[in-house]
Design an enzyme around this catalytic site. Structure first.
Site, PDB file in Angstrom:
ATOM      1  N   HIS A 172       2.914 -19.938  -1.589  1.00 44.77           N
ATOM      2  CA  HIS A 172       3.315 -18.541  -1.420  1.00 44.77           C
ATOM      3  C   HIS A 172       4.355 -18.176  -2.475  1.00 44.77           C
ATOM      4  O   HIS A 172       5.558 -18.285  -2.249  1.00 44.77           O
ATOM      5  CB  HIS A 172       3.884 -18.340  -0.013  1.00 44.77           C
ATOM      6  CG  HIS A 172       4.066 -16.900   0.372  1.00 44.77           C
ATOM      7  ND1 HIS A 172       3.555 -16.365   1.535  1.00 44.77           N
ATOM      8  CD2 HIS A 172       4.709 -15.881  -0.241  1.00 44.77           C
ATOM      9  CE1 HIS A 172       3.876 -15.089   1.627  1.00 44.77           C
ATOM     10  NE2 HIS A 172       4.581 -14.771   0.545  1.00 44.77           N
ATOM     11  N   HIS A 205       4.766 -15.046  -5.592  1.00 48.52           N
ATOM     12  CA  HIS A 205       4.203 -13.840  -6.207  1.00 48.52           C
ATOM     13  C   HIS A 205       4.478 -13.845  -7.708  1.00 48.52           C
ATOM     14  O   HIS A 205       5.633 -13.992  -8.135  1.00 48.52           O
ATOM     15  CB  HIS A 205       4.814 -12.594  -5.586  1.00 48.52           C
ATOM     16  CG  HIS A 205       4.425 -12.369  -4.162  1.00 48.52           C
ATOM     17  ND1 HIS A 205       3.415 -11.500  -3.794  1.00 48.52           N
ATOM     18  CD2 HIS A 205       4.894 -12.914  -3.007  1.00 48.52           C
ATOM     19  CE1 HIS A 205       3.298 -11.509  -2.475  1.00 48.52           C
ATOM     20  NE2 HIS A 205       4.175 -12.366  -1.975  1.00 48.52           N
ATOM     21  N   ARG A 214       2.148  -4.821 -19.074  1.00 49.03           N
ATOM     22  CA  ARG A 214       1.251  -3.781 -19.559  1.00 49.03           C
ATOM     23  C   ARG A 214      -0.001  -4.311 -20.254  1.00 49.03           C
ATOM     24  O   ARG A 214      -1.017  -3.627 -20.292  1.00 49.03           O
ATOM     25  CB  ARG A 214       2.016  -2.854 -20.510  1.00 49.03           C
ATOM     26  CG  ARG A 214       3.196  -2.187 -19.827  1.00 49.03           C
ATOM     27  CD  ARG A 214       3.844  -1.126 -20.667  1.00 49.03           C
ATOM     28  NE  ARG A 214       4.892  -0.422 -19.931  1.00 49.03           N
ATOM     29  CZ  ARG A 214       5.541   0.631 -20.380  1.00 49.03           C
ATOM     30  NH1 ARG A 214       5.271   1.118 -21.592  1.00 49.03           N
ATOM     31  NH2 ARG A 214       6.476   1.203 -19.640  1.00 49.03           N
ATOM     32  N   ASP A 237      -3.741  -9.749  -3.517  1.00 48.95           N
ATOM     33  CA  ASP A 237      -3.438  -9.166  -2.210  1.00 48.95           C
ATOM     34  C   ASP A 237      -3.548  -7.655  -2.205  1.00 48.95           C
ATOM     35  O   ASP A 237      -3.393  -6.979  -3.222  1.00 48.95           O
ATOM     36  CB  ASP A 237      -2.074  -9.631  -1.696  1.00 48.95           C
ATOM     37  CG  ASP A 237      -0.889  -9.038  -2.423  1.00 48.95           C
ATOM     38  OD1 ASP A 237      -1.051  -8.621  -3.589  1.00 48.95           O
ATOM     39  OD2 ASP A 237       0.199  -8.993  -1.825  1.00 48.95           O
ATOM     40  N   GLY A 271       3.102  -6.206   1.516  1.00 48.06           N
ATOM     41  CA  GLY A 271       3.715  -4.892   1.655  1.00 48.06           C
ATOM     42  C   GLY A 271       4.313  -4.659   3.024  1.00 48.06           C
ATOM     43  O   GLY A 271       4.646  -5.590   3.754  1.00 48.06           O
ATOM     44  N   HIS A 298       0.045 -11.837   4.834  1.00 44.52           N
ATOM     45  CA  HIS A 298       1.396 -11.865   5.367  1.00 44.52           C
ATOM     46  C   HIS A 298       1.343 -11.276   6.776  1.00 44.52           C
ATOM     47  O   HIS A 298       0.666 -10.276   7.014  1.00 44.52           O
ATOM     48  CB  HIS A 298       2.335 -10.973   4.550  1.00 44.52           C
ATOM     49  CG  HIS A 298       2.594 -11.405   3.148  1.00 44.52           C
ATOM     50  ND1 HIS A 298       1.605 -11.752   2.258  1.00 44.52           N
ATOM     51  CD2 HIS A 298       3.766 -11.509   2.454  1.00 44.52           C
ATOM     52  CE1 HIS A 298       2.161 -12.052   1.085  1.00 44.52           C
ATOM     53  NE2 HIS A 298       3.464 -11.919   1.175  1.00 44.52           N
ATOM     54  N   GLU A 304       6.479 -11.139   9.498  1.00 50.75           N
ATOM     55  CA  GLU A 304       7.669 -11.210   8.630  1.00 50.75           C
ATOM     56  C   GLU A 304       8.651 -10.135   9.078  1.00 50.75           C
ATOM     57  O   GLU A 304       9.731 -10.431   9.594  1.00 50.75           O
ATOM     58  CB  GLU A 304       7.262 -11.006   7.172  1.00 50.75           C
ATOM     59  CG  GLU A 304       8.442 -11.022   6.203  1.00 50.75           C
ATOM     60  CD  GLU A 304       8.036 -10.625   4.783  1.00 50.75           C
ATOM     61  OE1 GLU A 304       8.873 -10.831   3.885  1.00 50.75           O
ATOM     62  OE2 GLU A 304       6.933 -10.097   4.575  1.00 50.75           O
ATOM     63  N   ASP A 316       8.332 -17.428  -2.379  1.00 51.00           N
ATOM     64  CA  ASP A 316       7.959 -16.019  -2.267  1.00 51.00           C
ATOM     65  C   ASP A 316       8.164 -15.299  -3.598  1.00 51.00           C
ATOM     66  O   ASP A 316       7.248 -15.200  -4.397  1.00 51.00           O
ATOM     67  CB  ASP A 316       8.727 -15.363  -1.119  1.00 51.00           C
ATOM     68  CG  ASP A 316       8.111 -14.051  -0.648  1.00 51.00           C
ATOM     69  OD1 ASP A 316       6.998 -13.713  -1.088  1.00 51.00           O
ATOM     70  OD2 ASP A 316       8.734 -13.377   0.188  1.00 51.00           O
TER      71      ASP A 316
END
Length: 336
Positions: free
Chosen positions: A16, A18, A71, A138, A171, A198, A201, A279
């Site tokens: 986990h 990101h 970008r 996700d 989110g 998720h 949480e 995370d």
């Protein structure tokens, strides 16, 4: 061997983390310079002030600032390689990295460039750093129209990068229950992808139940609120559904008072399958080594328990079989 050195040497797996939350100040500053993004900072050290926040809303603003510097395909490749270098320095052998395609698509990034950058970054992770990566893409609950199937269609389409292992759900939990996204997850599962949302949480046990019953979750991201419901705990224990626990994340977002008051010990004592994760390591100013040290120092995790947590993460992962075999062998050679 002292505990710090032992943890540093321990072969590790992370489930986990990101990609967009791994941008350390040096990487963020370099990408901002490359793309002409004004971060009101003259050096990476100046950015340190940005990496402080008070709760989820402040964190979300920081997270979106980081997105603005990503970008081009080169940006995604360099960010992935930077994360891989950090993982390799901690003896992480395999990681499943979450990324959110809709965030980038809405900013005008071509999905082909996004996917190409992820592929190149994954290649560099393997060849330059010896780290194998899998991708979890996700759904951002508050951003994606549940009926659009944008994320799952990207994963199953021609532009998807290699190495996709599952569909995630991230989110804001409150107001966006798992049930809204049932059709996307059914489509993902039908096509061989794992369900990796998720839940539990910032919302309670009902969010975890929704992820299990409606999304057929294979693992639960965070899941700490499962302790609110003994029946849920019993279900998770019986079915051996792993939790992806992130101590510093929960403390930084004020979901627990501090690291020492985190329910990690209670989760482990209840017999739950617990894995340790970072995370968003850059923004929570942590590393996987630090998370293991906190588990040891504050929550009674012995060396054997830390090793067992790595084995549990490996078993719960979707790593290639050769990677699983190799890392399991390394773990058996570690002496507590």
């Amino acid at each position: 061997m002292d505990i710090t050195s032992w943890i540093e040497c321990l072969p590790k797996v992370e489930l986990h983390v990101h990609l967009e939350g791994s941008l350390r100040p040096a990487t963020l500053f370099a990408l901002a310079r490359r793309n002409g993004v004004d971060l009101s900072a003259q050096s990476p050290d100046d950015l340190a002030a940005l990496y402080r926040f008070d709760g989820f809303d402040d964190f979300a603003r920081l997270f979106m600032t980081g997105l603005d510097v990503l970008r081009t395909a080169e940006d995604f490749a360099d960010t992935t390689a930077a994360l891989a270098a950090e993982l390799a320095a901690q003896n992480v052998r395999y990681a499943e990295v979450t990324t959110t395609p809709l965030h980038h698509h809405r900013r005008g990034v071509a999905l082909e460039a996004y996917a190409a950058g992820l592929e190149e970054g994954r290649r560099r992770a393997r060849t330059d750093h010896g780290v194998e990566l899998g991708w979890i893409c996700d759904i951002s609950r508050e951003s994606e129209d549940p009926g659009s199937h944008f994320t799952v269609d990207f994963l199953l389409g021609r532009t998807a990068p290699q190495g996709i292992v599952g569909l995630g759900l991230g989110g804001v939990e409150t107001g966006f229950p798992p049930e809204l996204f049932a059709s996307s997850f059914a489509k993902a599962k039908a096509n061989g992808l794992a369900s990796l949302p998720h839940a539990g949480e910032t919302a309670g046990a009902e969010s975890v139940w929704g992820a299990l019953r409606t999304l057929k979750a294979d693992r639960i991201g965070h899941g700490i609120r499962c302790l609110d419901d003994p029946a849920l705990v019993a279900h998770l224990v019986e079915h051996r559904i792993p939790l992806e626990v992130a101590l510093s994340s929960n403390a930084s977002l004020k979901l627990v008072q501090d690291l020492s008051s985190h329910p990690l010990g209670d989760l482990a004592q209840a017999g739950l399958v617990v894995t340790l994760n970072t995370d968003d390591p850059a923004y929570f100013q942590t590393t996987l080594n630090q998370e293991l040290r906190a588990a040891h120092d504050l929550h009674g995790f012995t060396r054997q328990a830390l090793r067992d947590a790595q084995a549990a993460a490996l078993d719960a992962s979707y790593a290639p079989s050769a990677t699983k075999t190799a890392v399991h062998r390394e773990l058996t050679e570690v002496h507590p």
